[in-house]
Design a protein around this motif. Structure first.
Motif, PDB file in Angstrom:
ATOM      1  N   ALA A  93      -5.967   1.070   7.301  1.00  0.00           N
ATOM      2  CA  ALA A  93      -4.802   0.516   6.606  1.00  0.00           C
ATOM      3  C   ALA A  93      -4.409  -0.846   7.178  1.00  0.00           C
ATOM      4  CB  ALA A  93      -3.628   1.489   6.711  1.00  0.00           C
ATOM      5  N   MET A  94      -4.624  -1.042   8.498  1.00  0.00           N
ATOM      6  CA  MET A  94      -4.314  -2.339   9.110  1.00  0.00           C
ATOM      7  C   MET A  94      -5.202  -3.424   8.502  1.00  0.00           C
ATOM      8  SD  MET A  94      -2.038  -2.044  11.370  1.00  0.00           S
ATOM      9  CE  MET A  94      -1.172  -0.571  10.996  1.00  0.00           C
TER      10      MET A  94
ATOM     11  N   GLN B 136      -6.766 -11.420  14.490  1.00  0.00           N
ATOM     12  CA  GLN B 136      -5.309 -11.378  14.525  1.00  0.00           C
ATOM     13  C   GLN B 136      -4.709  -9.998  14.322  1.00  0.00           C
ATOM     14  OE1 GLN B 136      -3.354 -14.561  12.644  1.00  0.00           O
ATOM     15  NE2 GLN B 136      -5.131 -15.891  12.688  1.00  0.00           N
ATOM     16  N   VAL B 137      -5.484  -9.081  13.789  1.00  0.00           N
ATOM     17  CA  VAL B 137      -4.920  -7.749  13.592  1.00  0.00           C
ATOM     18  C   VAL B 137      -5.669  -6.701  14.406  1.00  0.00           C
ATOM     19  CG1 VAL B 137      -4.474  -5.940  11.924  1.00  0.00           C
ATOM     20  CG2 VAL B 137      -4.016  -8.303  11.328  1.00  0.00           C
TER      21      VAL B 137
ATOM     22  N   ASN C 160       2.106  -0.054   6.156  1.00  0.00           N
ATOM     23  CA  ASN C 160       1.140  -0.388   7.208  1.00  0.00           C
ATOM     24  C   ASN C 160       1.492  -1.687   7.915  1.00  0.00           C
ATOM     25  OD1 ASN C 160       0.625  -1.993   5.041  1.00  0.00           O
ATOM     26  ND2 ASN C 160      -1.585  -1.804   5.096  1.00  0.00           N
TER      27      ASN C 160
ATOM     28  N   ALA D 103      -6.351 -12.613   4.118  1.00  0.00           N
ATOM     29  CA  ALA D 103      -6.993 -12.999   5.373  1.00  0.00           C
ATOM     30  C   ALA D 103      -8.497 -12.767   5.258  1.00  0.00           C
ATOM     31  CB  ALA D 103      -6.438 -12.188   6.528  1.00  0.00           C
ATOM     32  N   THR D 104      -9.269 -13.594   5.941  1.00  0.00           N
ATOM     33  CA  THR D 104     -10.712 -13.374   5.955  1.00  0.00           C
ATOM     34  C   THR D 104     -11.039 -12.305   6.983  1.00  0.00           C
ATOM     35  OG1 THR D 104     -11.056 -14.990   7.671  1.00  0.00           O
ATOM     36  CG2 THR D 104     -11.134 -15.783   5.416  1.00  0.00           C
TER      37      THR D 104
ATOM     38  N   PHE E 115       0.813  -1.211   0.000  1.00  0.00           N
ATOM     39  CA  PHE E 115       0.000   0.000   0.000  1.00  0.00           C
ATOM     40  C   PHE E 115       0.844   1.257   0.000  1.00  0.00           C
ATOM     41  CE2 PHE E 115      -2.428  -3.461   1.577  1.00  0.00           C
ATOM     42  CZ  PHE E 115      -3.697  -3.271   1.079  1.00  0.00           C
TER      43      PHE E 115
ATOM     44  N   PRO F 259      -5.763  -7.460  18.490  1.00  0.00           N
ATOM     45  CA  PRO F 259      -4.464  -7.218  19.139  1.00  0.00           C
ATOM     46  C   PRO F 259      -4.075  -5.747  19.115  1.00  0.00           C
ATOM     47  CG  PRO F 259      -4.320  -9.114  17.717  1.00  0.00           C
ATOM     48  CD  PRO F 259      -5.666  -8.510  17.466  1.00  0.00           C
ATOM     49  N   ALA F 260      -4.369  -5.077  17.998  1.00  0.00           N
ATOM     50  CA  ALA F 260      -4.008  -3.658  17.937  1.00  0.00           C
ATOM     51  C   ALA F 260      -4.824  -2.861  18.950  1.00  0.00           C
ATOM     52  CB  ALA F 260      -4.240  -3.114  16.528  1.00  0.00           C
TER      53      ALA F 260
ATOM     54  N   GLU G 194     -10.408 -13.595  10.515  1.00  0.00           N
ATOM     55  CA  GLU G 194      -8.970 -13.658  10.796  1.00  0.00           C
ATOM     56  C   GLU G 194      -8.414 -12.262  11.027  1.00  0.00           C
ATOM     57  OE1 GLU G 194      -7.711 -17.635   8.224  1.00  0.00           O
ATOM     58  OE2 GLU G 194      -7.834 -15.695   7.241  1.00  0.00           O
ATOM     59  N   THR G 195      -8.867 -11.333  10.196  1.00  0.00           N
ATOM     60  CA  THR G 195      -8.390  -9.961  10.338  1.00  0.00           C
ATOM     61  C   THR G 195      -8.764  -9.399  11.703  1.00  0.00           C
ATOM     62  OG1 THR G 195      -8.624  -9.666   7.977  1.00  0.00           O
ATOM     63  CG2 THR G 195      -8.510  -7.682   9.313  1.00  0.00           C
TER      64      THR G 195
ATOM     65  N   PHE H 217       1.689  -4.383  10.766  1.00  0.00           N
ATOM     66  CA  PHE H 217       0.805  -4.621  11.902  1.00  0.00           C
ATOM     67  C   PHE H 217       1.563  -4.302  13.181  1.00  0.00           C
ATOM     68  CE2 PHE H 217      -0.586  -8.171   8.932  1.00  0.00           C
ATOM     69  CZ  PHE H 217      -1.584  -7.405   8.364  1.00  0.00           C
TER      70      PHE H 217
ATOM     71  N   ASP I 239      -6.837  -3.285   5.635  1.00  0.00           N
ATOM     72  CA  ASP I 239      -6.505  -3.465   4.224  1.00  0.00           C
ATOM     73  C   ASP I 239      -5.277  -4.349   4.080  1.00  0.00           C
ATOM     74  OD1 ASP I 239      -8.599  -1.959   3.455  1.00  0.00           O
ATOM     75  OD2 ASP I 239      -7.454  -0.116   3.088  1.00  0.00           O
ATOM     76  N   GLY I 240      -4.272  -4.077   4.918  1.00  0.00           N
ATOM     77  CA  GLY I 240      -3.050  -4.866   4.851  1.00  0.00           C
ATOM     78  C   GLY I 240      -3.347  -6.336   5.041  1.00  0.00           C
ATOM     79  N   SER I 241      -4.223  -6.620   5.982  1.00  0.00           N
ATOM     80  CA  SER I 241      -4.548  -8.013   6.267  1.00  0.00           C
ATOM     81  C   SER I 241      -5.378  -8.637   5.144  1.00  0.00           C
ATOM     82  CB  SER I 241      -5.303  -8.083   7.597  1.00  0.00           C
ATOM     83  OG  SER I 241      -5.724  -9.388   7.835  1.00  0.00           O
ATOM     84  N   TYR I 242      -6.391  -7.902   4.667  1.00  0.00           N
ATOM     85  CA  TYR I 242      -7.184  -8.427   3.550  1.00  0.00           C
ATOM     86  C   TYR I 242      -6.295  -8.655   2.339  1.00  0.00           C
ATOM     87  CZ  TYR I 242     -11.336  -6.998   6.153  1.00  0.00           C
ATOM     88  OH  TYR I 242     -12.294  -6.851   7.102  1.00  0.00           O
TER      89      TYR I 242
ATOM     90  N   LEU J 105      -3.431  -9.624   2.195  1.00  0.00           N
ATOM     91  CA  LEU J 105      -2.636 -10.849   2.289  1.00  0.00           C
ATOM     92  C   LEU J 105      -3.518 -12.085   2.212  1.00  0.00           C
ATOM     93  CD1 LEU J 105      -0.244  -9.696   5.083  1.00  0.00           C
ATOM     94  CD2 LEU J 105       0.406 -10.261   2.753  1.00  0.00           C
TER      95      LEU J 105
ATOM     96  N   ILE K 270      -1.764 -17.854   8.148  1.00  0.00           N
ATOM     97  CA  ILE K 270      -3.191 -18.027   7.867  1.00  0.00           C
ATOM     98  C   ILE K 270      -3.423 -18.933   6.673  1.00  0.00           C
ATOM     99  CG2 ILE K 270      -4.011 -15.900   8.969  1.00  0.00           C
ATOM    100  CD1 ILE K 270      -4.069 -14.551   6.371  1.00  0.00           C
TER     101      ILE K 270
END
Ligand code: ADP
Ligand code: MG
Lengths: 265, 487
Positions: B368-369, B386-387, A108, B378-379, A104, B390-391, B382-383, A110, B371-374, B376, A124
């Motif tokens: 953005a967190m 796991q993201v 970003n 991730a469902t 992006f 925790p954040a 999961e997002t 985590f 989006d970053g996970s999607y 990659l 995952i």
């Protein structure tokens, strides 16, 4: 509307990775992408350039179906990767995104450790059988992203503690770790300083040996430096698509010429 | 002159001063406000401030000092031996004041002539009947010394009030003149006005801080007083709570603290999962319309007075639990008031605290967190797991700690829902009680304020205060640490 000869014919004998036919994208009533046709070449860097708001990011997000996460967004037309329609009902966008990685505009990472950032995708998707496996995947991704030497002693430190350029390379490593075939990058250097930009550009040039890279940039110098193919977007239209050198030295369309010579911004 | 009218007159003087000062400054600049250092209104305000501030300050000090001064004078003039056995000086003075107020009211209603009111040779019985006729007196008969004291009390107060009125008005006028003399174009009126505004703001802040300090100090002093008459080792060491008003009480804090903790834990076990899941649904899954309706609807829960929750516990939840766990059912529960009843209801009360704060915190996790996970592959779940969570975790922990400190301080639900028995038990269907509920019952009894049975309330309050303060500080620390992450 763009009705020049089919760009695919201009591309010639190279392998085609992604084909887009008659793609339309709407945000509610806004027609953001108008009838775009493009063939993206395998193992090469394709740059999308154009003034801001012309739909570069929107089109990029069609390729990994990130637009699905935006409620008001509607995509029409046909996009194929290796000949398979990615908008087919049987395709799971979640699986698709493992195959089409994305980096992006703003780094970003985590709020996790550097290791966990890179291991996120492999975990995952179950790519590693055990911890040793995962260690190898993480190391390989960090090496590919040319950041291994800088972080190998601090893998447990938070990824958010790195500098901007390092964070962006970490995000690239994170994307690479899931072993994608296509890497989409949306203005990956726009938040970076010139030195970090140079490092990331060098990395992009490296990556094209293994991946199909599509990069959005609003820096024409960057497009000229890193890409082999360039597509120029204007107000939702794909105005011109061809070899980077040709686009910058001998553009066919007047709008392209005005843009690359700095007269539309 | 009543204080109200005095205030009004001073304000009128200030308004007059404002208009005059503004006009004078403008006239001094030849009618052109550009030749003034400050805008004309500042000159007016300067005059008004100088009229009001010293006058009101004097008035406030006077109003506080006069009763103290008069009382001590009158008390000093009372003959020795007026204080009977079993009575105290303050009781005698209260009677003096009551008599004086009675006379005032009687004079005001015309039942007594002003001459008679202040006459030194008035007949006591006549006096008493007249006061009683005017519906004023409580004691059967007034004694001579009391009457004399009341009369001098009245006289001194009257002189004091007159003196105050005069001085306040003088100060107001003097301030006006002072301000008006300053209303010349070069005078820096704006600076004066801004300094005054600042002083006012500082005063407001100081009052808030000083009150807090005062409350804490009174807690501390009374706690020390308590530990002087009751050993701290017993308070913190004894496992029994059995206050008895004949003395000989056992005042161990542990049964109460245990009740507080047990009820709070049950409440949090209810509130945290429900609140958190509600927050996740609202921030991640709910559509705009659902969210617009559901978020305020949940927050309404936070606006319900806790006494209503208490009623709910007593009348609905208690009997409901009795039906299942009581003697007709499983037989674990003896009465509707129990730890479980109070804990469940308190949990419901806490849901909006957890959900509303967590919702804000989850929303603050940058898109953005996600989006970053999607991006990659991730469902959504999961997002979130796991993201996003925790954040948001430090913030959520902060929210939970704030809810916990609410639970620990809660009183009404416990009084109505948990019973009054202080006991150390593990059975959640037993009646227990908490620190807060016992503070109420120790102070609402008839006991002497100086006895350990009453003073223990302050030690309990102090303990609670320290626990909740600790929790709050810890929560704020965590929330703040979390905030830094994205900025
Ligand atoms: N999430 C969105 N919701 C609504 N409109 C959007 C959204 N994202 C982009 N657009 C609109 O689509 C057009 C193209 O945007 P974008 O693809 O971001 O342009 P670029 O990346 O070339 O600057 C713009 O007009 C923009 O306003
Ligand atoms: Mg963009």
């Amino acid at each position: 509307m763009y009705d020049a000869p089919n760009p695919a014919t201009e591309v010639g004998q190279q392998d085609i990775k992604i084909t887009a036919k008659d793609v339309q994208v709407y945000y509610a009533d806004t027609h953001a992408i108008k009838n775009v046709n493009v063939d993206i070449v395998d193992r090469a860097v394709t740059a999308f350039i154009g003034p801001s708001g012309c739909g570069k990011s929107t089109f990029l997000r069609c390729i990994n179906r990130m637009n699905d996460t935006i409620d008001i967004c509607r995509v029409e037309g046909d996009i194929r990767i290796d000949g398979d329609d990615i908008y087919d009902k049987r395709v799971d966008p979640v699986q698709l995104r493992a195959k089409v990685g994305m980096v992006f505009q703003k780094p970003n990472p985590f709020p996790k450790s550097i290791y966990d950032n890179v291991a996120y995708g492999p975990r995952i998707h179950g790519l590693a059988k055990n911890k040793a496996d995962l260690d190898i995947i993480v190391e390989r991704a960090l090496r590919r992203a040319a950041i291994w030497d800088e972080v190998k002693d601090r893998l447990t430190a938070p990824g958010t503690g790195l500098s901007g350029g390092q964070q962006q390379r970490l995000c690239i490593a994170r994307a690479i770790a899931t072993e994608p075939e296509v890497l989409l990058m949306d203005e990956p250097c726009s938040a970076l300083d010139p030195i970090a930009t140079a490092q990331v550009e060098e990395l992009i040039d490296e990556l094209r040996r293994d991946y199909t890279v599509v990069i959005v940039t609003h820096s024409m110098q960057q497009a000229a430096r890193v890409s082999q193919k360039t597509a120029f977007f204007h107000l939702g239209d794909l105005v011109e698509y061809g070899d980077t050198e040709q686009i910058f030295t001998n553009p066919k369309d007047e709008r392209t010429e005005r843009y690359v010579t700095g007269r539309i911004g | 002159m009543p204080v109200f009218w005095l205030v009004m007159i001073v304000l009128a003087i200030a308004i007059g001063g404002y208009i005059l000062g503004r006009g004078r400054a403008l006239a001094g600049a030849g009618g052109d406000s550009r030749h003034l250092h400050s805008l004309p209104n500042y000159y007016g305000s300067n005059v008004a401030i100088k009229a009001v501030a010293p006058a009101f300050l004097l008035m406030i000090v006077w109003l506080i000092a006069q009763p103290i001064f008069v009382s001590s004078q009158v008390a000093g003039d009372l003959p020795d031996g007026i204080v009977a056995d079993g009575s105290s000086m303050s009781l005698v003075m209260a009677e003096v004041r009551r008599t004086a107020e009675g006379i005032n009211a009687a004079v005001a209603s015309g039942a007594m002539s002003p001459e008679m009111a202040s006459s030194g040779r008035a007949d006591i019985s006549d006096f008493t009947t007249r006061l009683q006729d005017a519906g004023q007196i409580v004691t059967a008969t007034i004694t001579q010394p009391i009457l004399n004291a009341a009369q001098s009390y009245r006289a001194m107060n009257a002189t004091g009030n007159l003196l105050m009125t005069g001085l306040v008005l003088l100060l107001a006028l003097g301030g006006t003149v002072w301000g008006l003399r300053e209303s010349y174009p070069e005078f820096r009126a704006r600076n004066v006005v801004e300094a005054s505004v600042r002083a006012l703001l500082i005063a407001a802040a100081s009052i808030a801080i000083l009150t807090t300090i005062g409350i804490v100090l009174s807690l501390i002093f009374n706690t020390i007083e308590f530990f002087r008459i009751y050993p701290a080792s017993d308070f913190f060491g004894s496992m029994t709570w059995s206050p008895s008003f004949q003395g000989n009480s056992q005042l161990g804090i542990w049964p109460l603290l245990w009740g507080t903790l047990y009820i709070s834990i049950i409440a949090l076990l209810v509130a945290v999962p429900i609140g958190l899941f509600a927050a996740i649904y609202l921030s991640e899954y709910a559509s705009k319309n659902v969210r617009a309706f559901a978020k305020p609807a949940i927050e309404v829960l936070a606006g319900i007075p806790t006494i209503v929750y208490g009623l709910f516990a007593l009348l609905t939840v208690g009997p409901l639990l009795m039906g299942v766990f009581g003697n007709d059912g499983l037989g674990w529960m003896q009465s509707g008031t129990a730890v479980m009843t109070a804990g469940l209801v308190m949990g419901i009360m806490l849901i909006p605290f957890v959900s509303s704060l967590s919702d804000d915190i989850i929303n603050a996790v940058p898109q953005a967190m996600r989006d970053g996970s999607y991006g990659l592959g991730a469902t959504k779940s999961e997002t979130i797991r796991q993201v996003v969570l925790p954040a948001a975790l430090p913030g959520i922990v902060g929210a939970i700690l704030l809810a916990a400190s609410r639970a620990i301080g809660e009183t009404m639900i416990v009084v109505l829902g948990a019973g009054a028995a202080a006991r150390l038990s593990l059975n959640p269907f037993d009646a227990m009680t908490t620190v807060t509920a016992k503070i109420v019952s120790q102070l609402t009894g008839d006991s002497d304020f100086a006895s350990p049975e009453a003073l223990v309330a302050f030690a309990l309050g102090m303990t609670l205060f320290i626990i909740t303060l600790g929790l709050n500080v810890f929560a704020l620390y965590i929330v703040r640490k979390y905030r830094e992450q994205y900025e």
